[in-house]
Design a protein around this motif. Structure first.
Motif, PDB file in Angstrom:
ATOM      1  N   LEU A 141      44.669  34.125  40.001  1.00 45.97           N
ATOM      2  CA  LEU A 141      44.301  35.190  40.416  1.00 45.97           C
ATOM      3  C   LEU A 141      42.816  35.554  40.179  1.00 45.97           C
ATOM      4  CD1 LEU A 141      45.409  37.653  42.027  1.00 45.97           C
ATOM      5  CD2 LEU A 141      45.980  38.851  39.994  1.00 45.97           C
ATOM      6  N   LEU A 144      40.789  33.700  42.583  1.00 44.01           N
ATOM      7  CA  LEU A 144      41.051  34.045  44.122  1.00 44.01           C
ATOM      8  C   LEU A 144      40.460  35.322  44.354  1.00 44.01           C
ATOM      9  CD1 LEU A 144      44.690  32.755  44.386  1.00 44.01           C
ATOM     10  CD2 LEU A 144      42.399  31.772  45.012  1.00 44.01           C
ATOM     11  N   ALA A 145      40.172  36.387  43.109  1.00 49.53           N
ATOM     12  CA  ALA A 145      39.377  37.599  43.375  1.00 49.53           C
ATOM     13  C   ALA A 145      38.058  37.362  44.086  1.00 49.53           C
ATOM     14  CB  ALA A 145      39.338  38.139  42.268  1.00 49.53           C
ATOM     15  N   SER A 217      40.647  39.994  51.917  1.00 48.94           N
ATOM     16  CA  SER A 217      41.673  39.682  51.093  1.00 48.94           C
ATOM     17  C   SER A 217      41.344  39.159  49.711  1.00 48.94           C
ATOM     18  CB  SER A 217      42.430  38.302  51.626  1.00 48.94           C
ATOM     19  OG  SER A 217      42.950  38.656  52.950  1.00 48.94           O
ATOM     20  N   HIS A 220      41.342  42.642  48.082  1.00 44.70           N
ATOM     21  CA  HIS A 220      42.541  42.823  47.708  1.00 44.70           C
ATOM     22  C   HIS A 220      42.889  42.326  46.552  1.00 44.70           C
ATOM     23  CE1 HIS A 220      42.778  45.177  51.232  1.00 44.70           C
ATOM     24  NE2 HIS A 220      43.232  44.143  52.075  1.00 44.70           N
ATOM     25  N   LEU A 221      42.605  41.011  46.409  1.00 39.45           N
ATOM     26  CA  LEU A 221      42.951  40.247  45.247  1.00 39.45           C
ATOM     27  C   LEU A 221      42.239  40.665  43.919  1.00 39.45           C
ATOM     28  CD1 LEU A 221      43.127  36.673  46.896  1.00 39.45           C
ATOM     29  CD2 LEU A 221      45.162  37.705  45.735  1.00 39.45           C
ATOM     30  N   SER A 224      43.956  43.527  42.535  1.00 42.13           N
ATOM     31  CA  SER A 224      45.161  43.137  41.944  1.00 42.13           C
ATOM     32  C   SER A 224      44.866  42.624  40.267  1.00 42.13           C
ATOM     33  CB  SER A 224      46.038  42.035  42.599  1.00 42.13           C
ATOM     34  OG  SER A 224      46.407  42.250  43.749  1.00 42.13           O
ATOM     35  N   TRP A 225      43.517  41.943  40.277  1.00 40.72           N
ATOM     36  CA  TRP A 225      43.204  41.506  39.018  1.00 40.72           C
ATOM     37  C   TRP A 225      42.933  42.589  38.390  1.00 40.72           C
ATOM     38  CZ3 TRP A 225      43.326  37.872  35.916  1.00 40.72           C
ATOM     39  CH2 TRP A 225      42.557  37.635  34.933  1.00 40.72           C
TER      40      TRP A 225
END
Length: 331
Positions: A141, A144-145, A217, A220-221, A224-225
């Motif tokens: 993650l 991917l951020a 996207s 959004h990641l 989340s991170w």
């Protein structure tokens, strides 16, 4: 320049760096390419007199000195303070070492010049490329951020902004073209020896992919991170205790009761607190061993698993004890 573009840029910048949080001019990292020149033009139209520009010669191409001179001329024509920077690269992966040296130089410049923040010209196409490359590598993650819209330069408190992550590369090129400026073109951007250049060529062929949505996207990641980091910090404060009874009087006890992805961050924090360093991949492997009831060693730290009754919660829990790894005998 279209009248709505400066307003759009001002809104994007303001979302990352509100007016009431600004403590100095905005520093711009400008290479002479179309993306960073568009950043310069948009920032100058939006906040004239409140920006400064730096351009870096990495010493990798003979054309670089001319590109720095191009940026200096464009800045001078607009009365923008300009600073040329030269860096020396450490041995290793050229692109990675160039990035490290570039950000270190920008941080030093920002601190010496009293800048409030530094901005780079990363845009939606860059973000899409980054996310797809990291997906292809199986990144977690954190990777991917993608590149963060707002962060700090590693090892410093210098604010780093990327206000163009919602902009497409063709839009930025048009800003420069409309200004009558011929930008510099870095041949490495199309060199198939580099993974990013190969992916960029493929993306240009895939017109069904939308870089702006891919970049969204990544954002959004990143959120989340950020949430995961918040939980990991809570885990550190609530479930990690200093253990003065450990050999040498330095150790930590960790009541491990959170999902693996969060525990990995807590393990990294414990390793750092004990003066060691480990990667997330190493911390993940350590978690797997500890969860299976096996000792783990990483970053000069030994972790020993166990199950104990934890008084603060009144139940049996996995309890992992971390301490500096004993010196190995030479015999």
């Amino acid at each position: 320049m279209q009248l709505d573009l400066p307003a759009r840029f001002a809104a994007d910048l303001g979302a990352l760096w509100p007016e009431d949080e600004r403590s100095g001019p905005l520093g711009l990292a400008v290479s002479g390419g179309p993306d960073s020149l568009a950043l310069l033009l948009l920032a100058h139209a939006t906040m004239p007199g409140r920006i400064a520009v730096a351009s870096i010669d990495h010493g990798l191409r003979p054309e670089a000195a001319g590109e720095v001179a191009l940026v200096e001329r464009i800045a001078a024509e607009r009365g923008i303070p300009f600073t040329p920077l030269t860096v020396t690269l450490a041995p290793g992966n050229v692109q990675a070492k160039a990035r490290e040296a570039r950000y270190a130089a920008l941080a030093e410049w920002a601190q010496e010049a009293g800048l409030g923040a530094v901005a780079t010209a990363h845009h939606a196409d860059d973000q899409a490329e980054t996310l797809l490359m990291r997906l292809n590598r199986g990144s977690g993650l954190a990777g991917l951020a993608g590149v963060r819209a707002s962060t700090t330069i590693d090892g410093t408190d210098v604010v780093l902004l990327r206000p163009l992550l919602g902009w497409r590369k063709p839009e930025l090129s048009a800003v420069v073209e409309d200004a009558g400026i011929t930008p510099a073109l870095d041949p490495s951007n199309t060199n198939p020896d580099f993974d990013r250049a190969r992916l960029r060529a493929r993306l240009d062929e895939a017109d069904w992919l939308d870089p702006v949505q891919i970049a969204a996207s990544a954002a959004h990641l990143a959120e989340s991170w950020q949430a995961l980091n918040w939980y990991a910090e809570l885990d550190w404060h609530e479930m990690v205790m200093r253990d003065d009874s450990a050999p040498g009087g330095l150790g930590y006890t960790y009541c491990a009761n959170v999902p693996r992805v969060i525990a990995i961050e807590t393990i990294l924090a414990i390793i750092a607190a004990l003066g060691g360093h480990a990667t997330r991949a190493e911390a993940a492997r350590a978690w797997d061993r500890l969860w299976a009831g096996e000792n783990a060693s990483l970053g000069g730290v030994l972790a020993v698993p166990g199950v104990e009754r934890v008084e603060k919660v009144g139940v049996m829990m996995r309890v992992w004890r971390f301490r500096p790894e004993p010196a190995r005998s030479l015999n």
